[in-house]
Design an enzyme around this catalytic site. Sequence first.
Site, mmCIF file in Angstrom:
data_model
loop_
_atom_site.group_PDB
_atom_site.id
_atom_site.type_symbol
_atom_site.label_atom_id
_atom_site.label_comp_id
_atom_site.label_asym_id
_atom_site.label_seq_id
_atom_site.Cartn_x
_atom_site.Cartn_y
_atom_site.Cartn_z
ATOM 1 N N GLU A 29 42.383 40.349 42.759
ATOM 2 C CA GLU A 29 41.328 39.365 43.002
ATOM 3 C C GLU A 29 41.926 38.196 44.029
ATOM 4 O OE1 GLU A 29 41.558 40.775 40.026
ATOM 5 O OE2 GLU A 29 39.587 41.413 39.631
ATOM 6 N N HIS B 217 35.860 38.147 28.410
ATOM 7 C CA HIS B 217 34.863 38.641 29.186
ATOM 8 C C HIS B 217 33.688 38.055 28.985
ATOM 9 C CE1 HIS B 217 37.488 42.349 30.409
ATOM 10 N NE2 HIS B 217 37.964 41.226 30.682
#
Lengths: 441, 327
Positions: free
Chosen positions: B60, B129
Site C-alpha cells: 500500500e 478489519h
Amino acid sequence: MATKVVMEALSPTMEEGRLIEWKKQEGETVAAGDVLAEVETDKAVMELVARAGGVLRKQLVPAGATVPVATTVAVIAGKDEDIAALLGNGSAAPGAGAAKPAQGAAGAETAAAAETAGAAETVATAETAAAAGKAHPAPVVAAAPAAPATPADGGRVKASPLARRIAAERGVDLAGIAGSGPGGRVVQRDVERAPVAAAPAAGAAPRPARALPDEGYADEPLTQIRKTIAKRLVQSIGPVPTFYLTAEVDMERAWDAREALKALGPEGKVSFNDIILKAVATALRQHPACNAWWQDDHIRYWRDVHVGVAVAVEDGLITPVVRHADRKTLREISAEVRDMAGRARERRLRPEEYTGATFSISNLGMYDISHFTAIINPPEAGILAVGGIIEKPVAADGQVTIRRRMQVTMSCDHRVIDGATGAEFLRTLKTLLENPLALVW
Amino acid sequence: MAVLTYRDALNQALREEMQRDDRVFLMGEEVAEYNGAYKVSRGLLDEFGARRVVDTPIAELGFAGIGVGAAMVGLRPVIEMMTWNFALLAIDQIVNSAAKMRYMSGGQVGVPIVFRGPGGAALQLAAQHSQAFESWYAHIPGLKVVAPATPADAKGLLKSAIRDDDPVVFIEGEMLYNLKGEVPDGGEHLVPIGRAEVKRAGGEVTLVCHSKTVAVALKAAEELAAQGVDAEVLDLRSIRPLDEAALLASVAKTHRCVVVEEGWAFAGVGAQVVDTIQREIFDELDAPVLRVTQADVPMPYNKHLEKAAKADVPKTVAAARKVLYLE
C-alpha cells in the site's frame, strides 16, 4: 388522587384574587372543568374551574376573602381519601403561607408559579397512582410535581439555552417555572406552557413582547436608519416618540349608508364606530407598515389585523380586541363590539379578549368632542382618536355647503411609522369612509 | 432514473470519468484482472487496458506513493485500497505527501488524487478489519473526506472527487456495495463535495449521520414517527469540508440533535459536529447534543458482542427520546 385547588393567575397581571362566591360546597361531587368559584381579578370577574374530578372536600378560604395567587383555596379528593397531608403540612400549600410579593414586579413570578401549580400539582396516593397515568395521556406531562427551577438555596436556574431565549423574548421569568428536564432543567415546553409575564407597572423597563401562539406576523430586524431614528426620537420626546396626524373626513355617505342599513330593521343597526373600525381594519390591510409592534430590537409587522376599541368602564377603560377585523363583515364587527363592550362594563372579559391588538381606536365622538389625541398602547405603533360628526359649512365646488364632517387624529410611534407612512394610511382611511361601498368591495 | 447498486454506481462513475479524461487511471490490489475485490472495477481493464487499470503488489505504501507522484506530474490517479484498514500502511503518503504538497510547494504543486475503498465494519471481520477512519483523515488540513450512503451520492461524489484538484479520501462501505437506489441518468450527475443532504425532513430532532449510519438514522426516524416524534435525517455526505450551513439550519429548526456514526466517540466526526452546533447556535439548543457511536473498544469478533458494540437503531431512538425529554 387528591388535588389542591389554587388561586390561579387568571389575567396576565393578576397578583391576588378576591373569591367572590363558592359555586360548589364542601361535600359536593365535582368534575374536571366544573366552576368551583367566581374570582375577581384586577380586570374582570373570572371563573375558577376544577382541574380534577372528585369531591370538594375542603374550602380553605371563605367567600369574600382576597388571597395571593398560588394560595391553596380548596382540596378535591376521593370521598374517603386521607387529605391530612394536604391540609396540615405547610409545604403542601406553598402559596398559602407565602407573603404577598413585596413589589409589583414580583407578581410575574408568582403568576407563573401559580399557573404551573394549578395545572400539574397533584398528589398521587398508592391506590390511584395507576389511574394517574391515564388521566394524563401525553407522557410528557408528568403527573408528578415538577421540581421548581429555583433551588431552595437560591442558586442559578437551570434552563436550556433555547428555553432561556424564548423566556427572554416573551418576558417570562424562568425562576417561576418548574422545569421538567433532568435535575429540574427548564426546557422549551416548560417555557411555552408558562403564562406571559405582566408588564412592569410603569417603570422605565421595556415592556416585554406580548407573545401570542399565532404566527401571523413577520419580524423585521431594525435597519440602521430605523435604529438611529428610534434612538434620536426617544432622546427627544420620551419612551414612545409620538407624533400626530389629523384629517377631516366627510361623513355624508357614511351617514347615508348607516341610515340605509338601519332601514333594513333592527339587525341592520350599526354604529359609526363599527363603520370606522371596519374602515381602519381595511386600511391597515393595505398599509401593513402601520399594523405593527415596536419590539425594542425589531419591528413586528402583523399579517393579521386585530383592532382594539377603547371602552369606558366604571373606573377606567379597557380595550376589547376585534380579531381579524379586516376579514369580518360590518355586521359581525358590530355584534362583536356590542357583546364585548357590554361584558367589558360588567368586567367579564377574558384576558385574551383584551390583549393582542395590532392597532387601536378611541372614539369620544359621543361626548361631542370634535378633536383629541389618544395615547399609544405599546407595543402597538398607532392609535386613532375619533371625534364627533359635526355639521359645518364646507367649501365644495366653489360653493359653501353644510356637510357632516368628522376629525380623526392618528398618534404614531415614530420609531415604526414615519410621517408619510401614517399620512398614506390616513388618506386610504378617508377614502374608504367617504366611499363606504369600498368597504364591501 | 435507473436503479443501480452502489457498486455499479461507482463503476459508472469510474468509467465515465476515464472516458472523459485520459489522465484518469485506476491502481490497486486486484483492480484489473480480478475486476476488483468488491467488483467495483468490473470491465474496466477490458475497456481501458492495462495502461490505465493497473494491478499492484500487496504494498500500500508503495502504490500510494506512486499515485501521489503521478498526480504531482499531471495525472489523475484513483488509488483503490482493498479496505481502509490496509491504508494504515499508506497513511504516510496520504497525510505527509498528498495532503501537504500544495502547501509546502507554496501552491506550485497540487495532488489531484482519489484514495478510495470500503471503510467501517462489515460482519465479523474482527478488530483489525472493522474500523471507521473518517475522523483520522478529516483531522488533516489539505484532505477532503467524503462518505456517501446511497448509489446516487456514490456516483456523483466519486465523479466530483476525480475532478477535484486536491486529494480526496473517498470512504465506501462493504455493506453498502449491494445497496440499490435510483441514480439520475446521463453523464453529468455530480454531487458537490461539502454539501449535506436532508434525507428525511422533520421538525423535532435532527439525526446527523453519514455512510452506513444513514440507513440506521432513517430506520430510527421511522420508529420515532410511530411514537409520534418527527425526526429529520441529515446525511453529511462530506465530512470535510463539513456543510455547517445545512447542519446549523436543521438544528436551528429542530432544536435537538443526535449524531450517529460508525466510529469511536473520542475525537470523532460527531465531536466536530457538536462543536459546530454549540459554538454557532447555542441559543437554539433545548438539550445537549447526544452521540451514538461504536463502543469504546476494538470491534469484537463475537457476533453478539459486535452487534452490541455498533451504533444501531434502538440506541439512536433512545438518544432521540432523551434529547426530547421523553425518557
